[in-house]
Design a protein around this motif. Structure first.
Motif, short mmCIF file in Angstrom:
data_model
loop_
_atom_site.label_atom_id
_atom_site.label_comp_id
_atom_site.label_asym_id
_atom_site.label_seq_id
_atom_site.Cartn_x
_atom_site.Cartn_y
_atom_site.Cartn_z
N ARG A 26 -25.23 -77.43 -12.69
CA ARG A 26 -27.00 -77.62 -12.47
C ARG A 26 -27.36 -75.83 -12.56
O ARG A 26 -28.43 -75.33 -12.08
N THR A 27 -26.42 -75.26 -11.50
CA THR A 27 -26.32 -73.74 -10.80
C THR A 27 -27.20 -72.89 -12.09
O THR A 27 -27.49 -72.10 -12.12
N SER A 28 -26.58 -73.93 -13.19
CA SER A 28 -26.44 -72.95 -14.46
C SER A 28 -27.53 -72.41 -15.37
O SER A 28 -28.12 -71.04 -15.39
N SER A 29 -29.12 -72.24 -14.66
CA SER A 29 -29.95 -72.42 -14.60
C SER A 29 -30.57 -70.10 -13.97
O SER A 29 -31.51 -69.86 -14.14
N ARG A 30 -29.20 -70.29 -13.32
CA ARG A 30 -29.37 -68.87 -12.47
C ARG A 30 -28.61 -68.38 -12.95
O ARG A 30 -28.74 -67.04 -13.09
N TYR A 31 -28.26 -68.37 -14.64
CA TYR A 31 -27.55 -67.63 -14.83
C TYR A 31 -28.02 -66.84 -15.91
O TYR A 31 -28.94 -67.69 -17.14
N HIS A 32 -27.50 -65.92 -16.10
CA HIS A 32 -28.42 -64.92 -17.62
C HIS A 32 -27.09 -65.65 -19.00
O HIS A 32 -26.59 -65.52 -18.48
N MET A 33 -27.71 -65.80 -19.90
CA MET A 33 -26.72 -66.06 -21.20
C MET A 33 -26.56 -65.36 -21.93
O MET A 33 -27.58 -64.80 -22.82
N GLY A 34 -25.65 -65.10 -22.90
CA GLY A 34 -25.54 -64.44 -24.28
C GLY A 34 -24.86 -65.33 -25.19
O GLY A 34 -23.87 -65.89 -25.04
N TRP A 35 -24.80 -64.63 -26.54
CA TRP A 35 -24.21 -65.36 -27.88
C TRP A 35 -22.91 -63.91 -28.34
O TRP A 35 -24.27 -63.21 -28.20
N PHE A 36 -22.26 -64.54 -28.21
CA PHE A 36 -21.35 -63.00 -29.40
C PHE A 36 -21.05 -63.90 -30.15
O PHE A 36 -20.64 -64.93 -30.62
N ARG A 37 -20.11 -62.74 -31.35
CA ARG A 37 -19.55 -63.73 -32.39
C ARG A 37 -18.46 -63.03 -32.40
O ARG A 37 -18.09 -61.36 -32.65
N GLN A 38 -17.38 -63.38 -33.49
CA GLN A 38 -16.37 -62.81 -33.81
C GLN A 38 -15.66 -63.14 -35.39
O GLN A 38 -15.12 -64.26 -36.10
N ALA A 39 -16.07 -62.11 -35.99
CA ALA A 39 -15.23 -62.31 -37.53
C ALA A 39 -14.13 -62.67 -37.69
O ALA A 39 -13.41 -61.76 -37.35
N PRO A 40 -13.25 -63.16 -38.64
CA PRO A 40 -11.69 -62.45 -38.57
C PRO A 40 -11.62 -61.22 -38.98
O PRO A 40 -12.62 -60.65 -39.84
N GLY A 41 -10.75 -60.36 -38.69
CA GLY A 41 -10.74 -58.92 -38.42
C GLY A 41 -11.32 -57.83 -37.86
O GLY A 41 -10.64 -56.80 -38.44
N LYS A 42 -12.12 -59.15 -37.16
CA LYS A 42 -13.16 -57.78 -36.77
C LYS A 42 -13.20 -57.94 -34.85
O LYS A 42 -12.46 -59.46 -34.81
N GLU A 43 -13.92 -57.55 -34.01
CA GLU A 43 -13.97 -57.50 -32.95
C GLU A 43 -15.09 -57.99 -32.54
O GLU A 43 -15.80 -58.13 -33.25
N ARG A 44 -15.15 -58.39 -31.67
CA ARG A 44 -15.92 -59.85 -30.88
C ARG A 44 -17.14 -59.01 -30.78
O ARG A 44 -17.28 -58.06 -29.75
#
Length: 119
Positions: A26-44
């Motif tokens: 429930r404390t997750s509402s205090r967190y700032h959230m991000g989305w990342f992605r990683q394609a094959p052979g590439k860095e995140r």
């Protein structure tokens, strides 16, 4: 906080997809959230982020105008809405959480969900 990303799949170019990231605490509402992605052979790479309040968002240039992020703190869930998808958006998408908005590292990571965009 534990994170669970879902909603990935196969979509044609130009299509849309919404990813979800459910947090365990429930404390997750205090967190700032991000989305990342990683394609094959590439860095995140960073895709976008949202502050704990949902007021502030930021996006990588490659997805600006096509992706949006929102959150429902009552459901402990963050969403990544992806429109006008391109084959280069194909990647494993991860959600992550951090305690401080300007903190450079994320404290918790989800397991990732695959997004494949066909041309």
């Amino acid at each position: 906080v534990q994170l669970q990303a879902s909603g990935g799949g196969l979509v044609q170019a130009g299509g849309s997809l919404t990813l979800s990231c459910a947090a365990s605490a429930r404390t997750s509402s205090r967190y700032h959230m991000g989305w990342f992605r990683q394609a094959p052979g590439k860095e995140r790479e960073f895709v976008g982020g949202i502050s704990w309040s949902g007021v502030t968002t930021s996006f990588a240039d490659s997805v600006k105008g096509r992706f949006t992020i929102s959150r429902d703190n009552a459901k402990n869930t963050v969403y990544l809405r992806m429109n006008n998808l391109k084959p280069e958006d194909t990647a494993i998408y991860y959600c992550a959480a951090k305690g401080g908005y300007y903190q450079t590292t994320y404290d918790s990571w989800g397991q990732g969900t695959q997004v494949t965009v066909s041309s």
